[in-house]
Design an enzyme around this catalytic site. Structure first.
Site, mmCIF file in Angstrom:
data_model
loop_
_atom_site.group_PDB
_atom_site.id
_atom_site.type_symbol
_atom_site.label_atom_id
_atom_site.label_comp_id
_atom_site.label_asym_id
_atom_site.label_seq_id
_atom_site.Cartn_x
_atom_site.Cartn_y
_atom_site.Cartn_z
ATOM 1 N N TYR A 67 -0.817 3.820 2.483
ATOM 2 C CA TYR A 67 0.224 4.217 1.516
ATOM 3 C C TYR A 67 0.532 5.715 1.618
ATOM 4 C CZ TYR A 67 2.519 4.464 -3.108
ATOM 5 O OH TYR A 67 3.396 4.672 -4.145
ATOM 6 N N LYS B 62 4.138 7.433 2.645
ATOM 7 C CA LYS B 62 4.887 8.327 1.750
ATOM 8 C C LYS B 62 5.004 9.742 2.355
ATOM 9 C CE LYS B 62 5.640 5.254 -1.477
ATOM 10 N NZ LYS B 62 6.997 4.750 -1.751
HETATM 11 P P1 NAP Z 1 6.777 -2.504 -8.470
HETATM 12 O O1 NAP Z 1 7.043 -2.685 -9.921
HETATM 13 O O2 NAP Z 1 5.639 -3.213 -7.842
HETATM 14 O O3 NAP Z 1 8.131 -2.828 -7.658
HETATM 15 C C1 NAP Z 1 8.155 -2.823 -6.265
HETATM 16 C C2 NAP Z 1 9.538 -3.242 -5.793
HETATM 17 O O4 NAP Z 1 9.558 -3.240 -4.366
HETATM 18 C C3 NAP Z 1 9.916 -4.651 -6.243
HETATM 19 O O5 NAP Z 1 11.241 -4.634 -6.720
HETATM 20 C C4 NAP Z 1 9.821 -5.467 -4.963
HETATM 21 O O6 NAP Z 1 10.763 -6.539 -4.901
HETATM 22 C C5 NAP Z 1 10.188 -4.435 -3.919
HETATM 23 N N1 NAP Z 1 9.694 -4.853 -2.609
HETATM 24 C C6 NAP Z 1 8.411 -5.078 -2.221
HETATM 25 N N2 NAP Z 1 8.383 -5.525 -0.942
HETATM 26 C C7 NAP Z 1 9.684 -5.587 -0.512
HETATM 27 C C8 NAP Z 1 10.306 -5.962 0.707
HETATM 28 N N3 NAP Z 1 9.618 -6.377 1.773
HETATM 29 N N4 NAP Z 1 11.655 -5.901 0.781
HETATM 30 C C9 NAP Z 1 12.378 -5.497 -0.281
HETATM 31 N N5 NAP Z 1 11.847 -5.127 -1.462
HETATM 32 C C10 NAP Z 1 10.509 -5.169 -1.576
HETATM 33 O O7 NAP Z 1 6.537 -0.965 -8.128
HETATM 34 P P2 NAP Z 1 7.002 0.397 -8.844
HETATM 35 O O8 NAP Z 1 5.822 0.977 -9.494
HETATM 36 O O9 NAP Z 1 8.244 0.176 -9.610
HETATM 37 O O10 NAP Z 1 7.282 1.280 -7.541
HETATM 38 C C11 NAP Z 1 8.583 1.591 -7.067
HETATM 39 C C12 NAP Z 1 8.464 2.695 -6.029
HETATM 40 O O11 NAP Z 1 7.860 3.854 -6.621
HETATM 41 C C13 NAP Z 1 7.580 2.340 -4.826
HETATM 42 O O12 NAP Z 1 8.142 2.863 -3.642
HETATM 43 C C14 NAP Z 1 6.279 3.025 -5.131
HETATM 44 O O13 NAP Z 1 5.544 3.320 -3.965
HETATM 45 C C15 NAP Z 1 6.763 4.288 -5.835
HETATM 46 N N6 NAP Z 1 5.733 4.904 -6.687
HETATM 47 C C16 NAP Z 1 5.224 4.241 -7.745
HETATM 48 C C17 NAP Z 1 4.244 4.867 -8.509
HETATM 49 C C18 NAP Z 1 3.636 4.206 -9.729
HETATM 50 O O14 NAP Z 1 2.688 4.798 -10.292
HETATM 51 N N7 NAP Z 1 4.106 3.078 -10.178
HETATM 52 C C19 NAP Z 1 3.787 6.149 -8.167
HETATM 53 C C20 NAP Z 1 4.334 6.782 -7.068
HETATM 54 C C21 NAP Z 1 5.318 6.151 -6.334
HETATM 55 P P3 NAP Z 1 10.367 -8.081 -5.239
HETATM 56 O O15 NAP Z 1 9.354 -8.031 -6.333
HETATM 57 O O16 NAP Z 1 11.670 -8.674 -5.646
HETATM 58 O O17 NAP Z 1 9.843 -8.657 -3.980
#
Ligand code: NAP
Length: 246
Positions: free
Chosen positions: A154, A158
């Site tokens: 990861y 990133k």
């Molecule tokens: P999340 O709720 O798990 O959502 C992840 C999203 O990615 C879902 O909409 C999922 O779509 C989509 N996804 C996964 N695999 C995919 C694929 N092969 N093709 C297309 N879409 C795909 O995660 P989140 O926390 O909202 O995270 C969103 C972003 O923020 C990510 O890039 C994550 O790395 C980043 N981020 C999050 C955090 C945190 O603390 N939450 C911190 C730093 C960065 P489906 O469910 O429809 O498959």
């Protein structure tokens, strides 16, 4: 702020993507709510935007698959004639100690988090370049800046995304396309719900503001970057982490 703009938000079935989609729609953008496996959640995002009086449609694509991204972008262009804003937000984690990490778990995270952004940017930027206008926002992470034990895949994805943001900002600036990244810390979504209570407690101890962030707080930064309020900003990484990286 975003009247008449068309915005594609990948991973808008998930926590941060949904919040970004809602925020941009509330500010006048027509929003393409992208999902991959979770249609129901994506439909909830669309319904919520419609309930607020905004405009949103659904699109499905696997961002790690180049053809799938190409088809999605072409369908959007056919329907709306343009993509003004692309938020590369789709992402996954497959955490584990390096010594036990399989090649498959490494590749999958890189393919979705890094190559997925490459794929969507590549096809969307073609049309942005023709219009000499566009805005790309990549959802990175502080793991890509400071590294995180148990997240070699990861963190690499990133960090790669941050490098790609900077290089692309330089390449596309002559066509009036801005490219920036957001690096969230710990945000309350399904991604962090998976963490054990012990890890959450340890994480909170490292956060000067003493809590996890909210998806809407990340969406506020996305709105700033998507709007002309940030018109002279490109190639930057904006951290939103409660002060973890100071
Ligand atoms: P999340 O709720 O798990 O959502 C992840 C999203 O990615 C879902 O909409 C999922 O779509 C989509 N996804 C996964 N695999 C995919 C694929 N092969 N093709 C297309 N879409 C795909 O995660 P989140 O926390 O909202 O995270 C969103 C972003 O923020 C990510 O890039 C994550 O790395 C980043 N981020 C999050 C955090 C945190 O603390 N939450 C911190 C730093 C960065 P489906 O469910 O429809 O498959």
């Amino acid at each position: 702020m975003l009247k008449e703009k068309v915005a594609l938000i990948t991973g808008a079935s998930g926590g941060i993507g949904r919040a970004v989609a809602i925020k941009l729609a509330e500010n006048g953008a027509t929003v393409i709510v992208h999902y991959n496996g979770n249609k129901e959640k994506a439909e909830e995002t669309v319904k919520y935007i419609e309930y607020l009086g905004g405009k949103a449609i659904l699109k499905k694509a696997d961002v790690s698959d180049s053809e799938s991204c190409k088809e999605m972008v072409e369908e959007i262009i056919k329907e709306f004639g343009k993509i003004d804003i692309l938020v590369n937000n789709a992402g996954i984690t497959k955490d584990g100690l390096f010594i036990k990490m399989s090649e498959r778990d490494f590749d999958e995270v890189i393919d979705i988090n890094l190559k997925g952004s490459f794929n969507c940017s590549k096809f969307a930027s073609r049309y942005m370049m023709k219009k000499r206008s566009g805005n790309i926002i990549n959802m990175a992470s502080i793991s890509g800046i400071i590294g995180n034990a148990g997240q070699v895949n990861y963190s690499a994805s990133k960090a790669g995304l941050i490098g790609m943001t900077k290089a692309l900002a330089k390449e596309l600036s002559a066509r009036n396309i801005r490219v920036n990244a957001i690096a969230p810390g710990f945000i309350e979504t399904e991604m962090t719900e998976k963490l054990s209570e012990k890890i959450r407690e340890e994480a909170v101890k490292q956060i000067p503001l003493g809590r996890f962030g909210k998806a809407e707080e990340v969406a506020n930064v996305a709105l700033f970057l998507a709007s002309e309020q940030s018109g002279y900003i490109t190639g930057q990484v904006i951290r939103i982490d409660g002060g973890i990286v100071i």
